[in-house]
Design an enzyme around this catalytic site. Structure first.
Site, mmCIF file in Angstrom:
data_model
loop_
_atom_site.group_PDB
_atom_site.id
_atom_site.type_symbol
_atom_site.label_atom_id
_atom_site.label_comp_id
_atom_site.label_asym_id
_atom_site.label_seq_id
_atom_site.Cartn_x
_atom_site.Cartn_y
_atom_site.Cartn_z
ATOM 1 N N SER A 67 0.827 -1.206 0.000
ATOM 2 C CA SER A 67 0.000 0.000 0.000
ATOM 3 C C SER A 67 0.864 1.259 0.000
ATOM 4 C CB SER A 67 -0.965 -0.076 1.192
ATOM 5 O OG SER A 67 -1.887 0.970 1.160
ATOM 6 N N ASP A 75 -10.247 -4.169 -5.006
ATOM 7 C CA ASP A 75 -9.600 -3.199 -4.105
ATOM 8 C C ASP A 75 -10.240 -1.823 -4.287
ATOM 9 O OD1 ASP A 75 -7.910 -1.480 -2.729
ATOM 10 O OD2 ASP A 75 -6.098 -2.587 -3.252
ATOM 11 N N HIS A 116 -8.143 -4.580 -0.482
ATOM 12 C CA HIS A 116 -6.860 -3.941 -0.167
ATOM 13 C C HIS A 116 -6.180 -4.738 0.946
ATOM 14 C CE1 HIS A 116 -4.313 -0.486 -0.816
ATOM 15 N NE2 HIS A 116 -4.198 -0.289 0.484
HETATM 16 C C1 MLT Z 1 -1.472 5.656 0.031
HETATM 17 O O1 MLT Z 1 -0.274 5.733 -0.209
HETATM 18 O O2 MLT Z 1 -2.148 6.611 0.445
HETATM 19 C C2 MLT Z 1 -2.115 4.313 -0.138
HETATM 20 O O3 MLT Z 1 -2.160 3.904 -1.401
HETATM 21 C C3 MLT Z 1 -3.390 4.154 0.530
HETATM 22 C C4 MLT Z 1 -3.138 4.012 1.974
HETATM 23 O O4 MLT Z 1 -2.010 4.036 2.383
HETATM 24 O O5 MLT Z 1 -4.102 3.856 2.712
#
Ligand code: MLT
Length: 215
Positions: free
Chosen positions: A115, A165, A196
């Protein structure tokens, strides 16, 4: 032996390589957690993905309502590009310093990010081509559209993405794969049906993929 420290610049953990001569020998995994995680989060994943590899796991230095991240965002999925560029450069410098401090080969570092961690790993690939030996990007988004296109000269990249996701929608993984390929990376795109999250089949696919990266 596990070493912990807060220098250079990132709170982090470094776990030296275990004995062995397999695909892990000489490789360091740079573990990059998701929003709200810390330097301990991905250690079990690193162990599972490439047993015996050294692990370097920094904690993101940005706080969003108390949750560590690797760079600021303006809203969900909207990144502060200036901050992203600066934090990416800081991470690159940290990596270089850590290689000297802990004595690992800076040319044998494979990032593993989930993420927000995958997004800064992708940014590191695009802003500092050649710095990473490879990358495992789990639930990533496009950090930015590079201009001009970097030369990733065959860098292997594994992207794991969920068809359901809602945070990093499939179109994001598809666009990321497309732009990495256009820059010359060797991209493997692995889909799972979930959201996710990490799934066991994805971890298994990434594990097998990592074993095939040439030293
Ligand atoms: C981000 O970098 O903001 C991500 O893709 C989403 C998250 O961290 O929740």
């Amino acid at each position: 032996m596990a070493l912990s420290g807060d220098a250079p610049d990132f709170i982090h953990r470094f776990l030296p390589a275990g004995p062995g001569t397999g695909p892990a020998a000489g490789t360091t995994l740079l573990l990059l957690h998701g929003t709200g995680g810390d330097e301990g989060d991905l250690v079990p994943l690193g162990r599972a993905l490439l047993p015996g590899a050294a692990l370097l796991s920094p904690r993101g230095r940005v706080l969003e309502r108390g949750m560590p991240r690797f760079f600021r965002r303006l809203a969900e999925g909207v990144f502060d590009q200036e901050d992203l560029a600066r934090r990416t450069d800081e991470l690159a410098a940290f990596l270089q310093g850590a290689a000297t401090r802990y004595g690992f080969d800076p040319g044998r570092v494979v990032a593993v990010g989930f993420s927000n961690g995958a997004n800064i790993a992708a940014s590191l690939l695009l802003r500092h081509p050649g710095r990473l030996r490879g990358a495992v990007l789990l639930s990533p988004m496009v950090p930015f559209e590079p201009e001009p296109e970097p030369d990733l000269g065959g860098t292997p990249v594994f992207i794991g993405a969920g068809k359901a996701d809602p945070i990093a929608p499939p179109a994001q993984a598809e666009r990321l794969a497309q732009l990495l390929r256009a820059a010359g990376a060797q991209v493997t795109l692995h889909w799972h049906p979930s959201g996710h999250t990490l799934t066991p089949d994805e971890v298994d696919a990434a594990r097998l993929w990592l074993q095939q990266i040439p030293p």
